[in-house]
Write a protein that holds these residues in place. Structure first.
Motif, short mmCIF file in Angstrom:
data_model
loop_
_atom_site.label_atom_id
_atom_site.label_comp_id
_atom_site.label_asym_id
_atom_site.label_seq_id
_atom_site.Cartn_x
_atom_site.Cartn_y
_atom_site.Cartn_z
N ASN A 38 -26.32 -19.04 56.97
CA ASN A 38 -25.02 -19.05 56.29
C ASN A 38 -23.86 -18.60 57.18
O ASN A 38 -22.70 -18.66 56.76
CB ASN A 38 -25.06 -18.14 55.06
CG ASN A 38 -25.71 -18.81 53.87
OD1 ASN A 38 -25.08 -19.56 53.14
ND2 ASN A 38 -27.00 -18.55 53.69
N GLY A 42 -19.61 -22.05 56.74
CA GLY A 42 -18.24 -21.98 56.24
C GLY A 42 -17.20 -22.29 57.28
O GLY A 42 -16.08 -22.70 56.94
N ILE A 106 -15.80 -18.53 50.32
CA ILE A 106 -15.91 -19.99 50.45
C ILE A 106 -15.54 -20.67 49.14
O ILE A 106 -14.87 -21.71 49.13
CB ILE A 106 -17.34 -20.37 50.88
CG1 ILE A 106 -17.62 -19.83 52.29
CG2 ILE A 106 -17.52 -21.88 50.86
CD1 ILE A 106 -19.03 -20.07 52.77
N ARG A 109 -11.91 -21.75 48.25
CA ARG A 109 -11.31 -22.96 48.83
C ARG A 109 -11.15 -24.07 47.80
O ARG A 109 -10.41 -25.03 48.04
CB ARG A 109 -12.17 -23.46 49.99
CG ARG A 109 -12.18 -22.54 51.20
CD ARG A 109 -13.18 -22.96 52.23
NE ARG A 109 -13.05 -22.21 53.47
CZ ARG A 109 -13.85 -22.33 54.52
NH1 ARG A 109 -14.87 -23.18 54.48
NH2 ARG A 109 -13.64 -21.61 55.60
N THR A 121 -10.56 -17.82 53.40
CA THR A 121 -10.99 -17.88 54.80
C THR A 121 -11.10 -16.48 55.40
O THR A 121 -12.03 -16.18 56.16
CB THR A 121 -10.00 -18.73 55.61
OG1 THR A 121 -9.97 -20.06 55.08
CG2 THR A 121 -10.39 -18.79 57.07
N ALA A 124 -14.28 -14.82 53.88
CA ALA A 124 -15.48 -15.37 54.51
C ALA A 124 -15.64 -14.84 55.93
O ALA A 124 -16.75 -14.47 56.35
CB ALA A 124 -15.42 -16.90 54.51
N TRP A 187 -20.17 -25.07 50.16
CA TRP A 187 -21.00 -24.24 51.04
C TRP A 187 -21.12 -22.80 50.55
O TRP A 187 -21.76 -21.97 51.22
CB TRP A 187 -20.47 -24.31 52.46
CG TRP A 187 -20.44 -25.73 52.93
CD1 TRP A 187 -19.35 -26.53 53.07
CD2 TRP A 187 -21.57 -26.54 53.24
NE1 TRP A 187 -19.72 -27.79 53.47
CE2 TRP A 187 -21.08 -27.83 53.58
CE3 TRP A 187 -22.95 -26.32 53.29
CZ2 TRP A 187 -21.92 -28.87 53.94
CZ3 TRP A 187 -23.79 -27.35 53.64
CH2 TRP A 187 -23.27 -28.61 53.98
N ALA A 188 -20.55 -22.52 49.38
CA ALA A 188 -20.80 -21.22 48.74
C ALA A 188 -22.22 -21.16 48.17
O ALA A 188 -22.79 -20.07 48.02
CB ALA A 188 -19.77 -20.96 47.64
#
Length: 433
Positions: A38, A42, A106, A109, A121, A124, A187-188
């Motif tokens: 992970n 992101g 994430i 967004r 951002t 993250a 992508w969370a």
């Protein structure tokens, strides 16, 4: 004489406690690698859709590059909070918390407001910053007997995650009706999965110890025996490790941000450019997983550093001269070079530290200062491209910095520990010729 054929052989069955320890080790290892995967998704998912973000929000290239520059600066700035947070929360619990914060950052967004895009951002980047520092220390602590293997797998997960995100984000954008917001917010989900998998380990209560009149989690390191950051800042070994980490990260994130744009400016479609960026991670996986093991055996110790620097140089020269015609070759060379460089830089953090406590502080310094330096890459390359209207000068600057990276890596490759004189106790034996 009694025949041995009639004597039954004993059957060795691992005791239940031994099996539990093996299963626990597999669980912790799998959890760490799931967290690792992970730590690039992101960021890597932004580059292929950066042009779409520019057009949607009417941003200049320099302003758009902040979306990849902010996380890298955050990697550096928030890294320095990690020792304090670790003492208060505990290493394993803090790792779980980073995944929860990463998922939130994430997911923001998806919110159409501009503040959410940039604020998410920052969140993250902060989560990844802390996890970046914790991972080498966790590996040194939990897998001291398998450091080379785990660091290779860790580096592999970083490149694998970048490959998956880079290759998938444009098709996701198409699937979501051409909108880049849900494609980035998607992508969370892997971060949520990592949090849930790691949650039992994070909630595990190993008991508390009493130190200096206050309770603290038992998996929390004490300040006793920890190196002072001021001493590390003057130590030549720590400085070399930090320089190599920072310069290879600068090169990597500049490439990650602008390589798709370089290819698109040469006539390559956005989808193909994203696929090429994703493909570059595949050769990086090979050198990432094999690099540490090979580097421990090759002499002189600076040879692996020279190899990865030359590979990156060849790739950047190719992008400057014939970006579209030889794109697959250049991306292969850059993938091989950068995969080897990041695995070496992370391994040097562990190899140049005598124990997990030193590893945590060397990791803080190398990744804190290193990523602050690396953040100048995407931003500086964007500014140079805006000023010159081309890619020759920006790529020339990256080539010059690769030379400095080579000298820093050669110094970091020497078999010494930080804050110690002489060769490191775990230095590999030189192979007689």
């Amino acid at each position: 004489m009694t025949s041995t054929a009639s004597v039954p052989l004993p059957v060795t069955v691992p005791p239940p406690a031994g099996r539990r320890r093996v299963l626990a080790a597999w669980y912790v290892g799998a959890g760490l690698l799931l967290i690792a995967i992970n730590l690039r998704m992101g960021v890597a998912s932004v580059g292929p859709v950066l042009t779409a973000i520019e057009r949607s929000l009417h941003l200049t290239p320099s302003a758009a590059s902040l979306l990849t520059t902010i996380p890298v600066f955050a990697f550096g700035a928030f890294a320095f909070l990690t020792p304090v947070l670790t003492r208060r929360v505990g290493l394993h619990r803090l790792l779980g918390l980073t995944m929860a914060v990463l998922a939130l950052g994430i997911a923001l967004r998806f919110e159409p407001q501009g503040w959410a895009l940039y604020g998410g951002t920052v969140l993250a980047g902060a989560a990844i910053a802390v996890a970046n520092v914790l991972m080498p220390a966790a590996i040194k602590s939990d897998f001291a007997h398998r450091v080379g293997l785990m660091m290779g797998l860790y580096s592999t997960m970083l490149f694998l995650s970048a490959a998956v995100a880079s290759a998938s984000v444009v098709p996701l954008m198409v699937a979501f009706g051409g909108s880049w917001r849900p494609a980035l917010a998607f992508w969370a989900l892997p971060a949520v999965l990592a949090f849930l998998v790691w949650l039992p380990r994070a909630l595990q209560n190993p008991g508390h110890v009493r130190v200096a009149g206050r309770n603290r989690a038992a998996d929390t390191p004490s300040e006793a025996g920890e190196p002072r950051m001021t001493a590390l800042l003057r130590d030549p070994v720590a400085i070399a490790v930090t320089g190599f980490m920072g310069l290879q990260s600068l090169s990597y994130y500049a490439f990650l941000t602008w390589a798709p744009t370089v290819l698109q400016d040469a006539g390559v479609s956005a989808h193909t450019a994203g696929l090429m960026l994703a493909y570059s991670s595949l050769p990086g996986i090979l050198t990432g997983i094999a690099g540490p093991a090979i580097a421990r055996r090759i002499r002189p110790s600076w040879v692996p550093v020279l190899v990865v620097v030359v590979l990156c140089m060849a790739g950047f020269v190719g992008l400057a001269v014939a970006p579209a015609a030889g794109a697959w070759v250049w991306m292969t060379l850059l993938g091989l070079g950068q995969g080897g460089a990041i695995s070496l830089s992370l391994s040097y953090i562990v190899w140049r530290s005598p124990d997990a406590r030193h590893t945590a502080h060397v990791s803080t310094m190398a990744q804190g200062i290193g990523y602050l330096l690396a953040g100048l890459g995407p931003l500086g390359i964007g500014l140079l491209h805006t000023a010159t209207g081309g890619w020759t000068v920006p790529i020339g600057v990256l080539l010059a910095l690769l030379v400095v990276q080579g000298f820093a890596g050669a110094a970091a490759s020497r078999d010494r520990h930080v804050l110690a004189r002489g060769a490191a106790p775990d230095a590999p034996t030189r192979v007689s010729r």
